[in-house]
Enzyme design. Sequence first.
Site, PDB file in Angstrom:
ATOM      1  N   ARG A 634       0.845  -1.194   0.000  1.00  0.00           N
ATOM      2  CA  ARG A 634       0.000   0.000   0.000  1.00  0.00           C
ATOM      3  C   ARG A 634       0.879   1.242   0.000  1.00  0.00           C
ATOM      4  O   ARG A 634       1.782   1.374   0.840  1.00  0.00           O
ATOM      5  CB  ARG A 634      -0.898  -0.012   1.236  1.00  0.00           C
ATOM      6  CG  ARG A 634      -1.897   1.131   1.295  1.00  0.00           C
ATOM      7  CD  ARG A 634      -2.675   1.081   2.602  1.00  0.00           C
ATOM      8  NE  ARG A 634      -3.651   2.151   2.685  1.00  0.00           N
ATOM      9  CZ  ARG A 634      -4.278   2.501   3.814  1.00  0.00           C
ATOM     10  NH1 ARG A 634      -4.024   1.842   4.939  1.00  0.00           N
ATOM     11  NH2 ARG A 634      -5.151   3.484   3.817  1.00  0.00           N
ATOM     12  N   ILE A 635       0.632   2.138  -0.916  1.00  0.00           N
ATOM     13  CA  ILE A 635       1.428   3.357  -1.023  1.00  0.00           C
ATOM     14  C   ILE A 635       0.799   4.424  -0.138  1.00  0.00           C
ATOM     15  O   ILE A 635      -0.309   4.892  -0.393  1.00  0.00           O
ATOM     16  CB  ILE A 635       1.515   3.835  -2.488  1.00  0.00           C
ATOM     17  CG1 ILE A 635       2.066   2.723  -3.379  1.00  0.00           C
ATOM     18  CG2 ILE A 635       2.376   5.086  -2.576  1.00  0.00           C
ATOM     19  CD1 ILE A 635       3.438   2.209  -2.992  1.00  0.00           C
ATOM     20  N   ASN A 637       1.856   7.601   0.493  1.00  0.00           N
ATOM     21  CA  ASN A 637       1.872   8.938  -0.098  1.00  0.00           C
ATOM     22  C   ASN A 637       2.559   8.843  -1.451  1.00  0.00           C
ATOM     23  O   ASN A 637       3.786   8.745  -1.522  1.00  0.00           O
ATOM     24  CB  ASN A 637       2.620   9.913   0.820  1.00  0.00           C
ATOM     25  CG  ASN A 637       2.632  11.342   0.298  1.00  0.00           C
ATOM     26  OD1 ASN A 637       2.589  11.593  -0.905  1.00  0.00           O
ATOM     27  ND2 ASN A 637       2.696  12.302   1.212  1.00  0.00           N
ATOM     28  N   LYS A 639       3.368  10.890  -3.624  1.00  0.00           N
ATOM     29  CA  LYS A 639       4.327  11.953  -3.931  1.00  0.00           C
ATOM     30  C   LYS A 639       5.689  11.675  -3.309  1.00  0.00           C
ATOM     31  O   LYS A 639       6.718  11.701  -3.997  1.00  0.00           O
ATOM     32  CB  LYS A 639       3.781  13.303  -3.438  1.00  0.00           C
ATOM     33  CG  LYS A 639       4.535  14.516  -3.957  1.00  0.00           C
ATOM     34  CD  LYS A 639       3.783  15.797  -3.603  1.00  0.00           C
ATOM     35  CE  LYS A 639       4.399  16.995  -4.297  1.00  0.00           C
ATOM     36  NZ  LYS A 639       3.637  18.242  -4.023  1.00  0.00           N
ATOM     37  N   GLN A 644      11.140   8.848  -3.527  1.00  0.00           N
ATOM     38  CA  GLN A 644      12.073   7.824  -3.071  1.00  0.00           C
ATOM     39  C   GLN A 644      12.565   6.962  -4.233  1.00  0.00           C
ATOM     40  O   GLN A 644      13.753   6.687  -4.364  1.00  0.00           O
ATOM     41  CB  GLN A 644      11.392   6.945  -2.023  1.00  0.00           C
ATOM     42  CG  GLN A 644      11.351   7.552  -0.645  1.00  0.00           C
ATOM     43  CD  GLN A 644      12.737   7.698  -0.055  1.00  0.00           C
ATOM     44  OE1 GLN A 644      13.358   6.732   0.356  1.00  0.00           O
ATOM     45  NE2 GLN A 644      13.244   8.902  -0.030  1.00  0.00           N
ATOM     46  N   LYS A 707       4.977  -1.648   2.246  1.00  0.00           N
ATOM     47  CA  LYS A 707       6.326  -2.186   2.097  1.00  0.00           C
ATOM     48  C   LYS A 707       7.273  -1.014   1.863  1.00  0.00           C
ATOM     49  O   LYS A 707       6.897  -0.011   1.273  1.00  0.00           O
ATOM     50  CB  LYS A 707       6.400  -3.147   0.911  1.00  0.00           C
ATOM     51  CG  LYS A 707       5.537  -4.395   1.064  1.00  0.00           C
ATOM     52  CD  LYS A 707       5.656  -5.293  -0.156  1.00  0.00           C
ATOM     53  CE  LYS A 707       4.819  -6.550  -0.011  1.00  0.00           C
ATOM     54  NZ  LYS A 707       4.914  -7.427  -1.202  1.00  0.00           N
ATOM     55  N   GLY A 710      12.449   2.842   0.029  1.00  0.00           N
ATOM     56  CA  GLY A 710      13.736   3.526  -0.067  1.00  0.00           C
ATOM     57  C   GLY A 710      14.777   2.742  -0.831  1.00  0.00           C
ATOM     58  O   GLY A 710      15.587   3.315  -1.561  1.00  0.00           O
ATOM     59  N   GLU A 711      14.756   1.416  -0.685  1.00  0.00           N
ATOM     60  CA  GLU A 711      15.782   0.602  -1.318  1.00  0.00           C
ATOM     61  C   GLU A 711      15.356  -0.006  -2.651  1.00  0.00           C
ATOM     62  O   GLU A 711      16.163  -0.105  -3.577  1.00  0.00           O
ATOM     63  CB  GLU A 711      16.230  -0.502  -0.357  1.00  0.00           C
ATOM     64  CG  GLU A 711      17.454  -0.142   0.440  1.00  0.00           C
ATOM     65  CD  GLU A 711      17.202   0.057   1.923  1.00  0.00           C
ATOM     66  OE1 GLU A 711      18.179   0.056   2.676  1.00  0.00           O
ATOM     67  OE2 GLU A 711      16.056   0.237   2.334  1.00  0.00           O
TER      68      GLU A 711
END
Length: 747
Positions: A634-635, A637, A639, A644, A707, A710-711
């Site tokens: 689930r995203i 945000n 933006k 990221q 989830k 960043g990586e």
Amino acid sequence: MTTHTPLLGKPVSRVDGPLKVTGQAKYAGEFQAPGLTYGVVVSSTVARGRIKKLETREALQVPGVLHVFTHENRPKLPWFDKSYRDEDSPAGSPFRPLYDDEILYSGQPIALVVAETFEAARYAASLIRAEYSVKKHETDLRAQRGKARAPKMGKGGFEPPPKPRGHADKALAQSEVRIDVEYETPVEHHNPMEMHAATVVYEDDGTLTIYDKTQGVQNSLKYLSKVFNLAEGEARVRSPFVGGAFGSALRPQYQLFLAVMASRELKRSVRVVMTRQQMFTFGHRPATLQRLALGASADGTLQALIHEAISETSRFEDYAEIIVNWSGLLYQCDNVRLDYKVASLDHYTPLDMRAPGAAWGVYALECAMDELAYAAGVDPLALRLKNYAERDQNADKPFSSKELRACYHQGAERFGWGRRVATPRSMRDGKQLIGWGMATGVWEAMQQPASAKALLSIDGKLTVSSATSDIGTGTYTVMTQIAAETLGLPMEDVTFKLGDSSLPPAPLEGGSWTVASVGTAVKEVCEKVREQLFKLARKVRGSPLAKSELEEVFFAGGQIRLKADPTKAVSLLEAMRHGEVLSIEEQTMALPNLSEQQKYTRAAHSAVFAEVKVDEDLGIIQVTRVVTAVAGGRIMNPKTARSQVLGGVVWGIGMALEEESVVDTALGRFINHNLGEYHVPVNADVRDIEVLFVDEDDTVVNPLGAKGLGEIGIVGVAAAISNAIFHATGKRVRSLPVTLDKVLGGH
């Protein structure tokens, strides 16, 4: 009936944005204090040996110089008698600045000059002379590969390769299509815009307020408490803003120790800021040598997979990364052998760097898959779909969710992969050879224990806090969104506090687990506040909610409303006034549901498609298009999430074409230790990047279903670009970065 418009899933701008663009956000090296003094670090110029003599007289004579700390006069500390390992330490004995006369690596701090002004300290530092008894050093991974060994266990996140399955070597020998190649990756340094710094404010009562560049204020405080034997309350670590870190601030770095040591000894406030050159003297992404051997049937079905990696570590610690395990996870193959070794070099210990292990390991795997596709005469995307893993064979577990197949399809459609002409050097624009390549990305979806506190005042203002960090990822914003939505408040009425060791415990901000961990704690603590509010609302005289249950109401616009009839409501203010409550305060510790989570392999996935143009005569490479499709749960945000992933893709361009810390093996030193010669992508290098988020529903990873992102954004990008370069030129370059000399030389 319609309830309310959710905040989560909306592209909300950063709540801390105005502070940053107006210069009001303060970083570790910007806090002031009365009588502030300045420390400048002197670094060793040899890679291995001992200090024979350290001449400090001239430095001490400079007006304004207060003290020069060295191994000969530093205070005696419990830490020097027994090593203390911080939360992110690998096995071994952590580096201790100014411990003794031994030199372990080039650039090691050998002295700290403290003066009334920075200029005086810097000038005095230039006057210090060191004489060394030099020992032979080793900083060449290739030269040491014969001494590589299995790493000692000790690092919390390291998982040794799983045991072999099937008979990989036999299956490889019997395969109709085979490749057996080696890939080489260089050292990279993190190089965030903000240099590492610590400002230690010596308070009137002798306590310390410490502003440190860190990804974990409580880790820094625990470290300092052990090192200096500090009692509770003697020190407080703060880090409200971090100007990038990428893993470089997971462990306390030496500027923190030196600044605190000087402050306690001088009973003065002290600031120590590393120079850009000194940013190359601690931690880095380690160099690797990786063998990939793949065997397949004539139609491209994988029969054998062998992935062997050798990486570097220091002589005093065993740093290990999960480099090869991904190869047993990503594709269906019954005959797999994975091996990982480390070789000790005279460098500082490597350090986690965005997507540690996966960034290098998946690069090699995905380039090898591309080579196999050409050898078998199969489209690279079709090859991956043919060998798609529906289950994690490493752990023999199902995935909690896996929409990688949708990533392949949606990414390929948006990129136009179906128009690709398979033959290398067959697509061009004048003298520009055009290449299209693709690769898969994967990263773990993790959740750590985390705490949060919430305080709702009768004026409708909510303050939520947790001792996490915001290293530029948008933590302030997403936590504010979670809290505001949970209690149905406008975002402007919610304040999220972080970066303070006195706040509720939180894990290091790393591993892409912050939203999953701290976000879950924020949601849980706000739900506790909801329960208290609902109890009060039911007791209001004539309350329309008196006979309802919590699941029958929703919170929106500062009110508690019935789902069946939203016109029937009780305001939060009314509920608190009637209950004679001025504020509601709750705190919680959110723990992962391990009994459920451990039944599954939890990961984010991506499919990366890249277009390059290569000048046929000059070998100059441009990355003209990248499309990356990400399945990240689930995203929260879109933006900040897109930012990221965009940042990861840009870094992937740097990995593929530019970034390399060059070692002069004769000196044992990184020689391009500045941003003029350590190349990273700039505006001219970055063209069209499109990020797609694939819908993914996962109720196992955490209550939010999120989830980390960043990586995953960086994994697979360098491989997609490398594969595109081969498609454009017909020349396979197996070492990073892919520079024009390698393309023209055909290495």
